[in-house]
Design a protein around this motif. Structure first.
Motif, PDB file in Angstrom:
ATOM      1  N   PHE A  13     -26.296  19.026 -65.914  1.00  0.00           N
ATOM      2  CA  PHE A  13     -26.139  19.303 -67.342  1.00  0.00           C
ATOM      3  C   PHE A  13     -27.356  20.072 -67.857  1.00  0.00           C
ATOM      4  N   ALA A  14     -27.088  21.219 -68.474  1.00  0.00           N
ATOM      5  CA  ALA A  14     -28.162  22.037 -69.045  1.00  0.00           C
ATOM      6  C   ALA A  14     -27.999  22.084 -70.558  1.00  0.00           C
ATOM      7  N   ALA A  15     -29.119  21.995 -71.264  1.00  0.00           N
ATOM      8  CA  ALA A  15     -29.087  22.128 -72.720  1.00  0.00           C
ATOM      9  C   ALA A  15     -29.837  23.388 -73.117  1.00  0.00           C
ATOM     10  N   ASN A  16     -29.158  24.262 -73.838  1.00  0.00           N
ATOM     11  CA  ASN A  16     -29.791  25.469 -74.389  1.00  0.00           C
ATOM     12  C   ASN A  16     -30.232  25.138 -75.806  1.00  0.00           C
ATOM     13  N   MET A  17     -31.546  25.009 -75.991  1.00  0.00           N
ATOM     14  CA  MET A  17     -32.092  24.551 -77.268  1.00  0.00           C
ATOM     15  C   MET A  17     -32.811  25.716 -77.951  1.00  0.00           C
ATOM     16  N   PHE A  18     -32.151  26.296 -78.919  1.00  0.00           N
ATOM     17  CA  PHE A  18     -32.699  27.481 -79.571  1.00  0.00           C
ATOM     18  C   PHE A  18     -33.142  27.136 -80.996  1.00  0.00           C
ATOM     19  N   PHE A  19     -34.463  27.006 -81.146  1.00  0.00           N
ATOM     20  CA  PHE A  19     -35.064  26.717 -82.441  1.00  0.00           C
ATOM     21  C   PHE A  19     -35.426  28.013 -83.165  1.00  0.00           C
ATOM     22  N   GLU A  20     -35.013  29.129 -82.600  1.00  0.00           N
ATOM     23  CA  GLU A  20     -35.178  30.454 -83.182  1.00  0.00           C
ATOM     24  C   GLU A  20     -33.914  31.225 -82.835  1.00  0.00           C
ATOM     25  N   ASN A  21     -33.445  32.053 -83.741  1.00  0.00           N
ATOM     26  CA  ASN A  21     -32.186  32.750 -83.527  1.00  0.00           C
ATOM     27  C   ASN A  21     -32.201  33.625 -82.280  1.00  0.00           C
ATOM     28  N   SER A  22     -31.098  33.608 -81.566  1.00  0.00           N
ATOM     29  CA  SER A  22     -30.892  34.491 -80.423  1.00  0.00           C
ATOM     30  C   SER A  22     -29.414  34.487 -80.108  1.00  0.00           C
TER      31      SER A  22
ATOM     32  N   ALA B 113     -22.552  24.518 -63.919  1.00  0.00           N
ATOM     33  CA  ALA B 113     -23.206  23.475 -64.718  1.00  0.00           C
ATOM     34  C   ALA B 113     -22.432  23.209 -66.013  1.00  0.00           C
ATOM     35  N   GLN B 114     -22.574  22.009 -66.515  1.00  0.00           N
ATOM     36  CA  GLN B 114     -22.060  21.671 -67.840  1.00  0.00           C
ATOM     37  C   GLN B 114     -23.117  22.090 -68.864  1.00  0.00           C
ATOM     38  N   VAL B 115     -22.683  22.737 -69.937  1.00  0.00           N
ATOM     39  CA  VAL B 115     -23.639  23.361 -70.858  1.00  0.00           C
ATOM     40  C   VAL B 115     -23.514  22.776 -72.260  1.00  0.00           C
ATOM     41  N   LEU B 116     -24.671  22.376 -72.812  1.00  0.00           N
ATOM     42  CA  LEU B 116     -24.745  21.947 -74.210  1.00  0.00           C
ATOM     43  C   LEU B 116     -25.535  23.011 -74.958  1.00  0.00           C
ATOM     44  N   ASN B 117     -24.934  23.554 -76.002  1.00  0.00           N
ATOM     45  CA  ASN B 117     -25.614  24.561 -76.808  1.00  0.00           C
ATOM     46  C   ASN B 117     -26.063  23.942 -78.122  1.00  0.00           C
ATOM     47  N   PHE B 118     -27.325  24.152 -78.416  1.00  0.00           N
ATOM     48  CA  PHE B 118     -27.941  23.534 -79.581  1.00  0.00           C
ATOM     49  C   PHE B 118     -28.588  24.626 -80.421  1.00  0.00           C
ATOM     50  N   SER B 119     -28.191  24.711 -81.678  1.00  0.00           N
ATOM     51  CA  SER B 119     -28.761  25.709 -82.573  1.00  0.00           C
ATOM     52  C   SER B 119     -29.468  25.001 -83.722  1.00  0.00           C
ATOM     53  N   ALA B 120     -30.742  25.342 -83.923  1.00  0.00           N
ATOM     54  CA  ALA B 120     -31.540  24.654 -84.944  1.00  0.00           C
ATOM     55  C   ALA B 120     -30.979  24.863 -86.350  1.00  0.00           C
ATOM     56  N   ALA B 121     -30.353  26.008 -86.584  1.00  0.00           N
ATOM     57  CA  ALA B 121     -29.837  26.318 -87.920  1.00  0.00           C
ATOM     58  C   ALA B 121     -28.784  25.311 -88.357  1.00  0.00           C
ATOM     59  N   ALA B 122     -28.103  24.707 -87.377  1.00  0.00           N
ATOM     60  CA  ALA B 122     -27.044  23.756 -87.714  1.00  0.00           C
ATOM     61  C   ALA B 122     -27.404  22.354 -87.223  1.00  0.00           C
ATOM     62  N   SER B 123     -28.689  22.036 -87.203  1.00  0.00           N
ATOM     63  CA  SER B 123     -29.107  20.777 -86.611  1.00  0.00           C
ATOM     64  C   SER B 123     -29.972  19.958 -87.547  1.00  0.00           C
ATOM     65  N   SER B 124     -30.301  18.770 -87.060  1.00  0.00           N
ATOM     66  CA  SER B 124     -31.152  17.878 -87.847  1.00  0.00           C
ATOM     67  C   SER B 124     -32.592  18.372 -87.917  1.00  0.00           C
ATOM     68  N   VAL B 125     -32.970  19.349 -87.075  1.00  0.00           N
ATOM     69  CA  VAL B 125     -34.321  19.905 -87.165  1.00  0.00           C
ATOM     70  C   VAL B 125     -34.533  20.530 -88.540  1.00  0.00           C
ATOM     71  N   GLU B 126     -33.441  21.099 -89.097  1.00  0.00           N
ATOM     72  CA  GLU B 126     -33.513  21.666 -90.440  1.00  0.00           C
ATOM     73  C   GLU B 126     -33.802  20.569 -91.473  1.00  0.00           C
ATOM     74  N   LYS B 127     -33.460  19.332 -91.125  1.00  0.00           N
ATOM     75  CA  LYS B 127     -33.692  18.214 -92.055  1.00  0.00           C
ATOM     76  C   LYS B 127     -35.058  17.574 -91.826  1.00  0.00           C
ATOM     77  N   GLY B 128     -35.819  18.135 -90.912  1.00  0.00           N
ATOM     78  CA  GLY B 128     -37.174  17.626 -90.720  1.00  0.00           C
ATOM     79  C   GLY B 128     -37.407  16.901 -89.410  1.00  0.00           C
ATOM     80  N   GLU B 129     -36.382  16.710 -88.587  1.00  0.00           N
ATOM     81  CA  GLU B 129     -36.595  16.081 -87.283  1.00  0.00           C
ATOM     82  C   GLU B 129     -37.463  17.017 -86.439  1.00  0.00           C
TER      83      GLU B 129
END
Length: 304
Positions: free
Chosen positions: A49-58, A74-90
């Motif tokens: 399992f791979a997670a693509n964690m993009f805290f900056e646009n791409s 591989a199984q892929v998890l895509n994570f975008s900060a713009a739509a995540s709890s990081v925007e809420k301060g995590e």
């Protein structure tokens, strides 16, 4: 299975500055292997399992990693900060630790702040792959650039490479500099005075545009047009006139010179639209080469 700190270091890809020439070469060779495979899907990582964690646009880099991961099964998890709890301060650290806790085998990460990735890598127990951290490094971009050059010229030793544009803010320029010099290539920079990185001047000279165009490889960097608002860029037209690879300048290149660009391209700013599509341009082949390079990198990160 517990992964030791040394195994994590061996499987992570944080930058090319500290990576040996032999290790870089092994990734390039493995990319050649993957490019030569006829089958599009070879599931050597089907249980990973791979997670693509993009805290900056791409878009382009994330899709390239996702294509590489999926071609390896591989199984892929895509994570975008713009739509995540990081925007809420995590915090970025908490987000990565959360995904680690859920059982990912590797994380691909892009960050705005430089230096954070190194700290993260010391605190988490999964291999991390740098997809661009601030103005520091973008190792997989430089690897695909080296791969493109090696395909064009056979070897990197003795090549002259000019990197033209906003060197100050370019992680691409830095990763290429560190990697190319390990192979005996000669790197030169060309940039407006306010876009020069003084810390790199001891490693590679700044030359005029005319001199830069004499190289075997002319690599144009993307101009961040938002610099116009910051006062670093007077106008796109003026930049093109002084530092753009216009059709007229491209016509003066040596016949064997190749033109590169990390993309996305601001057409008719740093490079004229007709030049993007020209015979000497390797801009679209570079993008194609990104997939086997990232297959090699992700296989290395998640090998069983």
């Amino acid at each position: 299975m517990i992964t030791t700190a040394s195994q994590l270091r061996e499987r992570s890809l944080l930058g090319l500055k500290e990576m040996s020439r032999n290790e870089i070469e092994s990734i390039l060779d493995r990319a050649h292997y993957w490019e030569s495979q006829q089958e599009k899907l070879i599931p050597v990582l089907q249980s990973r399992f791979a997670a693509n964690m993009f805290f900056e646009n791409s878009t382009r880099t994330r899709f390239s990693f996702e294509m590489a991961e999926k071609r390896l099964g591989a199984q892929v998890l895509n994570f975008s900060a713009a739509a995540s709890s990081v925007e809420k301060g995590e915090s970025i650290y908490d987000t990565v630790r959360t995904l680690e806790s859920m059982g990912i085998d590797a994380g691909v990460i892009r960050l705005k702040p430089a230096g954070v990735l190194q700290e993260l890598a010391e605190k988490v127990n999964v291999p991390l792959v740098n997809a661009g951290d601030g103005n520091n490094e973008h190792p997989t971009q430089a690897l695909l650039d080296l791969y493109t050059m090696r395909k064009a010229f056979g070897e990197l030793k003795g090549l002259s490479v000019s990197i033209i544009g906003d060197i100050l803010h370019s992680r691409v320029a830095r990763s290429n500099l560190w990697a190319l010099q390990k192979f005996g290539a000669k790197v030169s920079f060309c940039a407006p005075d306010n876009m020069q990185a003084s810390d790199l001047a001891t490693y590679a000279p700044y030359v005029s545009m005319q001199e830069a165009l004499q190289a075997d490889v002319v690599m144009m960097l993307r101009v961040q047009l938002e610099r116009h608002a910051e006062g670093m860029l007077r106008s796109a037209d003026e930049y093109r006139e002084q530092y753009g690879l216009t059709e007229e300048r491209a016509a003066s290149l040596k016949p064997g010179t190749i033109i590169m660009h990390p993309a996305p391209v601001n057409r008719n700013v740093e490079i004229d639209s007709a030049v993007v599509e020209s015979e000497q341009s390797r801009i679209f082949p570079q993008m194609a080469n990104g997939v086997p390079i990232r297959m090699a990198v992700m296989e290395r990160a998640m090998k069983l």
